[in-house]
Design a protein around this motif. Structure first.
Motif, PDB file in Angstrom:
ATOM      1  N   UNK A  49       1.986   6.559  -6.941  1.00  0.00           N
ATOM      2  CA  UNK A  49       0.894   7.434  -7.369  1.00  0.00           C
ATOM      3  C   UNK A  49       1.247   8.899  -7.130  1.00  0.00           C
ATOM      4  N   UNK A  50       1.897   9.141  -6.013  1.00  0.00           N
ATOM      5  CA  UNK A  50       2.291  10.507  -5.671  1.00  0.00           C
ATOM      6  C   UNK A  50       3.165  11.097  -6.777  1.00  0.00           C
ATOM      7  N   UNK A  98      -7.144   8.396  -5.152  1.00  0.00           N
ATOM      8  CA  UNK A  98      -6.988   7.109  -5.820  1.00  0.00           C
ATOM      9  C   UNK A  98      -8.335   6.424  -5.650  1.00  0.00           C
ATOM     10  N   UNK A 116      -4.726  14.253  -3.263  1.00  0.00           N
ATOM     11  CA  UNK A 116      -5.139  13.624  -4.513  1.00  0.00           C
ATOM     12  C   UNK A 116      -5.765  12.273  -4.266  1.00  0.00           C
ATOM     13  N   UNK A 135       2.287   1.778  -3.353  1.00  0.00           N
ATOM     14  CA  UNK A 135       1.261   2.248  -4.293  1.00  0.00           C
ATOM     15  C   UNK A 135       1.054   3.753  -4.138  1.00  0.00           C
ATOM     16  N   UNK A 136       0.955   4.195  -2.909  1.00  0.00           N
ATOM     17  CA  UNK A 136       0.780   5.629  -2.662  1.00  0.00           C
ATOM     18  C   UNK A 136       1.976   6.416  -3.180  1.00  0.00           C
ATOM     19  N   UNK A 160      -0.203   4.489 -14.933  1.00  0.00           N
ATOM     20  CA  UNK A 160      -1.159   4.359 -13.829  1.00  0.00           C
ATOM     21  C   UNK A 160      -2.039   3.115 -13.989  1.00  0.00           C
ATOM     22  N   UNK A 164       0.825  -1.205   0.000  1.00  0.00           N
ATOM     23  CA  UNK A 164       0.000   0.000   0.000  1.00  0.00           C
ATOM     24  C   UNK A 164       0.865   1.262   0.000  1.00  0.00           C
ATOM     25  N   UNK A 210      -2.208  -6.659  -3.479  1.00  0.00           N
ATOM     26  CA  UNK A 210      -2.849  -6.400  -2.187  1.00  0.00           C
ATOM     27  C   UNK A 210      -3.816  -7.531  -1.830  1.00  0.00           C
ATOM     28  N   UNK A 256      -9.085  -0.600  -8.544  1.00  0.00           N
ATOM     29  CA  UNK A 256      -8.555   0.765  -8.614  1.00  0.00           C
ATOM     30  C   UNK A 256      -8.511   1.272 -10.051  1.00  0.00           C
ATOM     31  N   UNK A 273      -1.336  -3.254  -8.155  1.00  0.00           N
ATOM     32  CA  UNK A 273      -1.825  -3.088  -6.787  1.00  0.00           C
ATOM     33  C   UNK A 273      -3.015  -4.015  -6.514  1.00  0.00           C
ATOM     34  N   UNK A 277      -2.225   0.342 -11.117  1.00  0.00           N
ATOM     35  CA  UNK A 277      -3.481  -0.068 -10.469  1.00  0.00           C
ATOM     36  C   UNK A 277      -3.623  -1.580 -10.517  1.00  0.00           C
ATOM     37  N   UNK A 318      -7.007   4.559 -12.730  1.00  0.00           N
ATOM     38  CA  UNK A 318      -7.322   4.028 -14.059  1.00  0.00           C
ATOM     39  C   UNK A 318      -6.894   2.565 -14.187  1.00  0.00           C
ATOM     40  N   UNK A 319      -7.562   1.884 -15.089  1.00  0.00           N
ATOM     41  CA  UNK A 319      -7.280   0.456 -15.253  1.00  0.00           C
ATOM     42  C   UNK A 319      -7.589   0.044 -16.678  1.00  0.00           C
ATOM     43  N   UNK A 374      -2.678  11.500   0.315  1.00  0.00           N
ATOM     44  CA  UNK A 374      -3.303  10.510  -0.556  1.00  0.00           C
ATOM     45  C   UNK A 374      -4.635  10.054   0.032  1.00  0.00           C
ATOM     46  N   UNK A 407       0.749  10.037 -10.710  1.00  0.00           N
ATOM     47  CA  UNK A 407      -0.688  10.013 -10.956  1.00  0.00           C
ATOM     48  C   UNK A 407      -1.070  11.087 -11.987  1.00  0.00           C
TER      49      UNK A 407
END
Lengths: 169, 705
Positions: free
Chosen positions: A44-45, B389, B387, A40-41, A67, A37, A78, B414, A74, A71, B416-417, B211, A48
C-alpha cells in the motif's frame, strides 16, 4: 515520484489478474498473519492511489486496479477461514476467492467437520459431542481419537483433541 | 505556493475547521476567537442567516427559526424512526419533501438538509478564508463511520452547495486516529471511541508508522450526546409535572430553556461532582405566581439516568472488536473523541470496559477536524507522512426475490475493492431484471437502506435459472460505489454509479445552486468586514448582498457546478455492447463525472439466487415450467470464470460513449414494455419503500432521503 516505481505499477496493473494472493502481497505461502499485514502495508505504501494522486488519472486508475486486488488478497489471507478455503481451491488452479462465499464456504466446512464426513466418523463424533455435553472429557477424547482414524484430515476433530489433551494433562 | 485544502468536522452539535500549515495542524478560530462553532443555523426575520454560536445563543428566543442537530436528519428518509423522534423534540418544523425526503420549514421557507449543512460549511470555509487571506475550495469533510451512502452523499452535496470541492468524505474515528498518531511514528493497535452529539462510532485501527489501517468499525447512528441531554430534560420536565401539573415540553421557548439547562448541567458535570440546575420563572401557577426549577444533580444521578445509553455503546464495541479479531486487553490504547467523553461518568465506564486508562492527550472536540486537515493536506500534496487504509463500514447487498438481500461486499472489507456475484433470472423468458442495491447487515430488504436500483436487459430469453447475471460492485478510493451487471453469455452489460439519493434531484440541486440562499449567511468574512462598524452585541445590519469577493466566489462555484453537472444523483446507464463483446472491466471509464441519472423504477422482474428460488418464489412453483434451480452459482463459490468477464477482458471503447450520451430513461422505456408481465412475486418485491406505496412503473423513481 520515482519513474521506476511508476513503471513497476504499470506492469503490475497489467498482470494483476494473473497473480495469486500470495504473489500480490509478495509473501510466502507459509506467511504468518503478521507477515501478511506487514506486506499489505508495504504494498500500500508503494501503490496506494491516495499516494499517487499527483501523477494523473492514468496512474491513479492503474493504482486503483492494483489496490482492489491487493485489498481482496489481504481480506483472504488475513482471515484463517478464508485462507484455508483459498489454499485448497488454489491447488485446483484458482487464483481468486469470492469473499462472501469464501466465508460461507469455510463456515460450511467447519460445520460439516463438526458433524463428521463419514458414517463411522459421524458416529464417534456424535458420541464425543454427548460426552462433551456431560463434561466427560476422557470419553470424549477416546471417541474423537476413534473418529480421527476414520477421518484423519478432520481439522475440527484434531483441534478439539489437542484442546482436550491440554485440559486432561 | 502549495495548494491548501481544509479539514472540516461537520458535527451534530459542533463543527470545526482545521488546516495543515508548515507541517503544523491548526484548528482555526473565527473572528471571535472561537475554535468550536455550534452547528446551529438561525433564520432572522430580515432574511439574513446567522450560523454558529450566535445562532445557538439565540435559540431560546427564537426556537422555531433556529435549526440545530440537522445532521440527525441529513440523508434520512422521512418515514425513518430518527425523523419521527426529531419531530417530537425539535422546535423547528420538519416536513416531507419529494420522494420521502426530509425538509425543514422556517419562516415560510422550505430548506433541504444539505442546504442547512451547507450554511454551516459556508461559515467554516469563510473562517478559513479570512484566516488565510485567500479563497479556499478543496476540503475533506468528516462523517460518522456508520453513516450510510445516502447520508454521505447528502453531506457531499452540502459541500457542493457551500462552494466546496469535496476531496473525500472521511470517517470521523479514522480522522481522530490520524490526528492522534500523526508524525508520532507509532506502532500501535488502538480503538477510537467516538461519541458525538448524535452518533456513536467505534473503530479499531492498526497504526504502523505512516500507515493507518482500519481493521473494523461499527456504530450506532441513533445514539449521541443529545440522547444524554434528553434524559436530563425528561427528568426535569417529569419532576415539574409531578410538582406543578404543568408540562413544560409544550412551550417551545420553555423547552429550549430546559434543553439549555440540561446541556449546561451535563457540561458542568465534566468538572464537578454536583451541579445546581436553576431555571427561574419557568412557568406560572394558577394564581399567576412564578414557578422555578431548582435542584442539585450529582454525577451519580446522571450516571443512573444514562447508564443504559453507555452500555449500548459497549455492545457496539463488542461487535467491532469481534470483527477485528481483537480482545480489549490487546489494544495499546483507547482514544476518546467527542464532547461527551469529557464526562467522568463516561471515562470511567470506558476505562472499565477496555481495562485501561483512555488517552487524554488529544482534544476530543477538535481532534476530528485536525485529522480531516491532515488527510486533506496529504491528498493535495502528499507528504507521505500519513495515509489511510480504510474499510467499508456497511455491507453492500443486492435485493433478490422474496424481499431478501444477498451480500456482495461484506462490512469491514478493505477498500478499494471489487467483488462479483452471480445471480439468475427467476422467471421463464425473463427479459429484464432490476438490480436493487442495499446497504446494511440485515437479510430482509426492508431492514436495509435502499441506495439505488437500475434495470438490466438485453440477455437472451431462457428458462428461469438458466440465465446467469453477474453483478459486480466496486468501491474506489473515493468511496464511490459502482455497480455493473453483465451476462457472461452475451457480454451485455449495464452499470450504474451509486452516488445517489441525497434527497436532492439534479434539478433541485441546480435550483439550490442558482437560488443561492446560502448567500444570506452572514459569514465570518462579512462579520470581519463589518466588525469595525458594528459592535458585536448589536444586531447586524441587513445586507443586501454579500461583499463582492464572496459573491464572486460563490457565483463562480455555482457556475462550475452547473457546467459539470454534479454527481450527487445517481446515474443510470444501460451500456450495452452490441458486438456481443465482453463488458468492460472498469466501470469508471463507462461513466464520467458529470453523468446525470434517472433512477428507473417499475420493472417487474427480479433477480434471484438459485438457492433462493425454491424457497422464496411462489410464482416459480405455480409456473408450468419445471423448476431449474441451477446449482452452479450458489454451490460453486464464485465461479472463477465470471470474474474475468468483468475484469480481464479488454474494455471495448464503445460502451463509454453510449453510457454517456444516452440518458437512461429512453432506454428503460424501451425495455419496459418488453418485460415479462408482473406476477404476485414481483408485487411483493416491487414495493421497496417502507410506506408501501406500490411503485408506479411509469414514473422515474428518485430516491428520497
Amino acid at each position: 515520484m520515482a519513474a521506476v516505481k511508476l513503471a513497476e505499477l504499470r506492469v503490475l496493473a497489467n498482470i494483476v489478474e494473473d497473480l495469486d494472493y500470495y504473489q500480490l502481497l509478495e509473501v510466502a505461502p507459509g506467511a504468518t498473519a503478521v507477515d501478511v499485514r506487514t506486506a499489505y502495508h508495504s504494498v500500500a505504501r508503494r501503490f496506494h492511489p491516495d499516494r499517487l494522486r499527483q501523477e494523473g488519472p492514468d496512474v491513479v486508475a492503474a493504482a486503483e486496479r492494483v489496490a482492489k486486488r491487493v485489498s481482496e488478497a489481504y481480506a483472504v489471507l488475513r482471515d484463517p477461514r478464508r485462507r484455508r478455503v483459498y489454499d485448497q481451491q488454489k491447488g485446483g488452479g484458482e487464483r481468486r476467492l469470492q469473499l462472501v462465499s469464501g466465508g460461507a464456504e469455510a463456515d460450511r466446512q467447519v460445520s460439516q467437520e463438526r458433524e463428521g464426513k463419514t458414517p463411522n466418523g459421524r458416529r464417534y463424533i456424535t458420541l464425543a459431542h454427548q460426552d462433551l455435553a456431560r463434561d466427560n472429557l476422557k470419553n470424549a477424547r477416546q471417541n474423537l481419537q476413534m473418529a480421527l482414524t476414520f477421518e484423519p484430515d478432520n481439522a475440527w476433530v484434531k483441534s478439539t483433541l489437542t484442546e482436550l489433551k491440554e485440559k486432561l494433562r | 505556493m502549495s495548494e491548501v485544502a481544509i479539514g472540516i468536522d461537520l458535527g451534530t452539535s459542533n463543527s470545526a475547521v482545521s488546516i495543515v500549515q508548515d507541517g503544523q495542524v491548526e484548528v482555526l478560530p473565527n473572528t471571535f476567537g472561537e475554535r468550536i462553532m455550534a452547528s446551529a443555523v438561525g433564520f432572522r426575520e430580515d432574511g439574513n442567516i446567522l450560523v454558529g454560536n450566535e445562532a445557538k445563543a439565540n435559540v431560546v428566543h427564537e426556537p422555531s427559526s433556529t435549526v440545530t442537530s440537522a445532521k440527525r436528519l441529513i440523508g434520512r428518509y422521512f418515514f425513518s424512526e430518527e425523523v419521527k423522534k426529531a419531530q417530537a423534540i425539535c422546535p423547528y418544523q420538519i416536513v416531507e419533501g419529494p420522494e420521502h425526503s426530509v425538509r425543514v420549514q422556517v419562516r415560510e421557507e422550505v430548506f433541504s438538509l444539505p442546504e442547512i449543512s451547507a450554511m454551516i460549511l459556508r461559515e467554516l470555509k469563510s473562517v478559513a478564508e479570512s484566516h488565510l487571506g485567500h479563497e479556499v475550495s478543496k476540503a475533506v469533510i468528516t462523517v460518522p463511520a456508520y453513516f450510510n451512502d445516502n447520508q454521505r452523499q447528502a453531506t457531499k452535496d452540502a459541500g457542493k452547495i457551500a462552494g466546496l470541492d469535496v476531496l473525500r468524505i472521511l470517517n470521523e474515528p479514522t480522522a481522530a486516529a490520524l490526528a492522534y498518531g500523526f508524525g508520532q511514528g507509532l506502532t500501535q493497535k488502538v480503538a477510537v471511541w467516538d461519541l458525538g452529539g448524535g452518533t456513536f462510532d467505534i473503530s479499531v485501527l492498526e497504526i504502523g508508522e505512516d500507515v493507518f489501517e482500519v481493521i473494523s468499525t461499527a456504530g450506532d447512528t441513533f445514539l449521541g450526546g443529545d440522547d444524554f441531554d434528553d434524559r436530563l430534560i425528561d427528568l426535569l420536565a417529569d419532576e415539574f409535572i409531578q410538582a406543578h401539573g404543568q408540562n413544560l415540553r409544550q412551550n417551545p421557548h420553555t423547552f429550549e430553556r430546559l434543553k439549555l439547562a440540561a446541556e449546561n448541567a451535563k457540561k458542568d458535570l465534566s468538572l464537578e461532582d454536583t451541579v445546581r440546575i436553576e431555571i427561574a420563572d419557568v412557568a406560572k401557577d394558577e394564581e399567576g405566581n412564578s414557578l422555578s426549577i431548582s435542584r442539585d444533580l450529582t454525577a451519580d444521578d446522571f450516571s443512573k439516568l444514562t447508564n443504559d445509553l453507555i452500555q449500548r455503546t459497549f455492545k457496539v464495541c463488542d461487535e467491532a472488536l469481534q470483527q477485528a479479531g481483537v480482545l480489549a486487553r490487546e489494544l495499546d490504547g483507547v482514544v476518546l473523541v467527542g464532547g461527551p467523553t469529557r464526562l467522568p461518568v463516561i471515562r470511567e465506564a470506558v476505562k472499565a470496559y477496555f481495562q485501561m486508562e483512555p488517552k487524554t492527550d488529544v482534544d476530543p472536540d477538535v481532534v476530528v477536524a485536525m485529522g480531516a486537515a491532515i488527510h486533506a493536506s496529504e491528498l493535495v500534496a502528499p507528504q507521505q507522512q500519513a495515509f489511510l487504509l480504510d474499510v467499508t463500514p456497511l455491507s453492500l447487498q443486492v435485493g433478490v426475490a422474496g424481499g431478501f438481500c444477498e451480500p456482495v461486499i461484506e462490512r469491514n472489507t478493505p477498500v478499494p475493492i471489487e467483488q462479483s456475484r452471480t445471480f439468475t433470472t427467476v422467471q421463464d423468458n425473463q427479459e429484464t431484471v432490476v438490480i436493487r442495491v442495499y446497504q446494511g447487515e440485515q437479510k430482509l430488504v426492508d431492514e436495509n437502506e435502499l441506495l439505488g436500483q437500475f434495470e438490466f436487459s438485453g440477455f437472451p430469453r431462457a428458462r428461469r435459472g438458466d440465465v446467469e447475471i453477474q453483478v459486480t460492485f466496486a468501491i474506489n478510493s473515493d468511496g464511490i460505489v459502482d455497480v455493473t451487471a453483465s451476462e457472461p453469455g452475451t457480454g451485455e452489460a449495464a452499470s450504474t454509479r451509486i452516488t445517489l439519493s441525497s434527497g436532492l434531484s439534479e434539478e433541485e440541486l441546480q435550483s439550490i445552486l442558482s437560488e443561492n440562499r446560502t448567500d444570506r449567511v452572514l459569514t465570518d468574512m462579512v462579520a470581519r468586514a463589518e466588525e469595525a462598524a458594528i459592535p458585536a452585541a448589536e444586531p447586524l445590519p441587513e445586507l443586501e448582498t454579500a461583499p463582492p469577493a464572496v459573491a464572486a466566489a460563490v457565483a463562480s462555484a455555482a457556475a462550475s457546478m452547473a457546467a459539470t453537472a454534479p454527481a450527487g444523483e445517481e446515474t443510470l446507464d444501460l451500456a450495452t455492447d452490441e458486438d456481443g463483446g465482453v463488458p468492460e472491466l472498469e466501470v469508471d471509464s463507462d461513466l464520467s463525472e458529470g453523468e446525470m441519472n434517472a433512477l428507473l423504477e417499475g420493472s417487474d422482474e427480479e433477480l434471484t439466487q438459485p438457492a433462493l428460488q425454491e424457497t422464496t418464489a411462489p410464482a416459480a412453483e405455480a409456473a408450468p415450467a419445471p423448476p431449474a434451480p441451477a446449482p452452479t452459482a450458489k454451490a460453486a463459490p464464485a465461479p472463477p470464470a465470471p470474474a474475468p468477464t468483468a475484469k480481464a477482458a479488454p474494455a471495448p471503447p464503445a460502451p463509454a460513449p453510449t453510457a454517456k450520451a444516452a440518458p437512461a430513461a429512453p432506454q428503460a422505456a424501451a425495455a419496459a414494455p418488453e418485460a415479462a408481465p408482473a406476477d404476485d412475486l414481483f408485487d411483493a418485491v416491487g414495493t421497496d419503500l417502507r410506506d408501501g406505496d406500490p411503485a408506479d412503473p411509469d414514473e422515474d423513481f428518485e430516491l428520497g432521503s
